[in-house]
Motif scaffolding. Sequence first.
Motif, short mmCIF file in Angstrom:
data_model
loop_
_atom_site.label_atom_id
_atom_site.label_comp_id
_atom_site.label_asym_id
_atom_site.label_seq_id
_atom_site.Cartn_x
_atom_site.Cartn_y
_atom_site.Cartn_z
N GLY A 41 24.97 -9.88 4.95
CA GLY A 41 24.17 -10.12 3.76
C GLY A 41 24.88 -9.66 2.51
N ALA A 42 26.10 -10.14 2.31
CA ALA A 42 26.93 -9.65 1.21
C ALA A 42 26.51 -10.18 -0.15
CB ALA A 42 28.40 -10.01 1.48
N GLY A 43 25.74 -11.27 -0.19
CA GLY A 43 25.37 -11.85 -1.47
C GLY A 43 26.60 -12.35 -2.21
N ILE A 44 26.72 -11.99 -3.48
CA ILE A 44 27.90 -12.41 -4.24
C ILE A 44 29.02 -11.38 -4.15
CG2 ILE A 44 26.51 -13.77 -5.85
CD1 ILE A 44 27.09 -11.57 -7.97
N GLY A 45 28.79 -10.28 -3.41
CA GLY A 45 29.86 -9.33 -3.18
C GLY A 45 29.83 -8.07 -4.02
N HIS A 46 28.68 -7.73 -4.61
CA HIS A 46 28.60 -6.52 -5.43
C HIS A 46 28.92 -5.27 -4.62
CE1 HIS A 46 26.04 -3.36 -7.64
NE2 HIS A 46 27.16 -3.50 -8.32
N ARG A 47 28.26 -5.14 -3.47
CA ARG A 47 28.52 -3.99 -2.59
C ARG A 47 29.93 -4.09 -2.00
NH1 ARG A 47 24.18 -4.44 0.20
NH2 ARG A 47 25.12 -6.12 1.40
N SER A 48 30.36 -5.31 -1.69
CA SER A 48 31.71 -5.52 -1.15
C SER A 48 32.76 -5.01 -2.13
CB SER A 48 31.95 -7.01 -0.88
OG SER A 48 30.92 -7.57 -0.10
N ALA A 49 32.51 -5.18 -3.42
CA ALA A 49 33.46 -4.71 -4.43
C ALA A 49 33.62 -3.19 -4.36
CB ALA A 49 33.00 -5.13 -5.82
N TRP A 50 32.53 -2.47 -4.18
CA TRP A 50 32.60 -1.01 -4.02
C TRP A 50 33.45 -0.65 -2.80
CZ3 TRP A 50 30.37 3.39 -6.40
CH2 TRP A 50 29.61 3.12 -7.54
N LEU A 51 33.24 -1.36 -1.70
CA LEU A 51 33.97 -1.07 -0.47
C LEU A 51 35.45 -1.42 -0.62
CD1 LEU A 51 31.36 -2.39 2.12
CD2 LEU A 51 31.87 0.00 1.56
N LEU A 52 35.73 -2.56 -1.21
CA LEU A 52 37.13 -2.96 -1.40
C LEU A 52 37.87 -2.00 -2.33
CD1 LEU A 52 36.55 -6.81 -1.63
CD2 LEU A 52 37.88 -5.63 0.14
N GLU A 53 37.16 -1.48 -3.32
CA GLU A 53 37.75 -0.47 -4.21
C GLU A 53 38.09 0.79 -3.42
OE1 GLU A 53 39.18 0.75 -7.94
OE2 GLU A 53 38.31 -1.21 -7.42
N ILE A 100 26.96 -2.66 8.07
CA ILE A 100 26.01 -2.56 6.96
C ILE A 100 25.13 -3.81 6.99
CG2 ILE A 100 25.74 -2.44 4.45
CD1 ILE A 100 28.57 -1.15 4.40
N VAL A 101 23.82 -3.62 7.06
CA VAL A 101 22.90 -4.75 7.16
C VAL A 101 21.99 -4.78 5.94
CG1 VAL A 101 21.09 -5.86 8.52
CG2 VAL A 101 22.92 -4.62 9.68
N ASP A 102 22.09 -5.87 5.19
CA ASP A 102 21.23 -6.11 4.02
C ASP A 102 20.54 -7.45 4.25
OD1 ASP A 102 20.00 -6.43 1.60
OD2 ASP A 102 21.82 -6.35 0.39
N GLU A 103 19.27 -7.42 4.55
CA GLU A 103 18.54 -8.65 4.89
C GLU A 103 17.10 -8.52 4.42
OE1 GLU A 103 17.30 -12.28 6.22
OE2 GLU A 103 19.32 -11.56 5.79
N LYS A 104 16.47 -9.65 4.14
CA LYS A 104 15.09 -9.62 3.69
C LYS A 104 14.20 -9.03 4.78
CE LYS A 104 14.59 -14.53 4.89
NZ LYS A 104 14.32 -15.88 4.35
N LEU A 105 13.09 -8.47 4.35
CA LEU A 105 12.20 -7.72 5.23
C LEU A 105 11.78 -8.50 6.47
CD1 LEU A 105 10.37 -5.37 5.98
CD2 LEU A 105 8.74 -6.14 4.25
N GLU A 106 11.52 -9.79 6.30
CA GLU A 106 11.03 -10.59 7.43
C GLU A 106 11.99 -10.56 8.63
OE1 GLU A 106 10.23 -13.31 3.87
OE2 GLU A 106 10.99 -11.27 4.16
#
Length: 244
Positions: free
Chosen positions: A72-84, A161-167
């Motif tokens: 659930g990376a989306g556009i990569g905001h969290r990925s950017a933190w990890l890549l940094e 890391i799991v980012d997913e909607k509640l359902e």
Amino acid sequence: MADDGADLLSRSELLSHILSKSSVLPRDESQIASNMSQQLQHMGLSSWSVSVIRRIRDAVHKVSPNIILEVGAGIGHRSAWLLELFKEYQTPDRFDIVEQGNKFAIIIKRLVDRYEASSWSNIIVGELPTLAAEAMAWKAATVSGLQSDESPLNHEYDVIIVDEKLENLAQYIEHCLPLLSENGVLFTVEPPVPSGEVDESDVEMMAHVNGFNSWIELVKSSHETYHIAFAPVFEGTIVAFLKK
């Protein structure tokens, strides 16, 4: 675990140590992550709070994973933190990034290229349940000696890391837990409790209620085989799973 402070801790104490704030990593967003945060706002999208992402970044640094999965990376905001983090301190052998749509995958690809991480990063477009099922089938085929196509996912991630909607959150975590390595840690964020009166004819709200109930059941049932820790931070509570 790479963090020397973890050596003296019992397995049941490890998660509290991993989820504690780092004193050596920077607190501010990188320019790239900050730009992506603004892009999220322009697109009307949401992400985990900076406090949550920063603490998970700290935790990943302590685990020092060789193989990591972000769902659930989306556009990569969290990925950017990890890549940094990986650029400055440690480079994993493999970083798998799962996103459902091609549109966001293109944005993540640009991010990965910007960090010159394409040789060890994989952007995988698809639904996590399907990808995880294929990975487990591939593992079973390998154990039985049968030939199989290359698995889309690894079988032993040091960090997931799991980012997913509640359902779908509980279902996605159930699919991911078998993919953890022996000392692997899964991170997610505790979902909000559905509030107010819910009309049973309200399909969307009922999906939220059912999803939250599934989350509660998952936490209860997982206690038998996993250490589970909760770490409240600003605008969220991080939840971590580690095999007993």
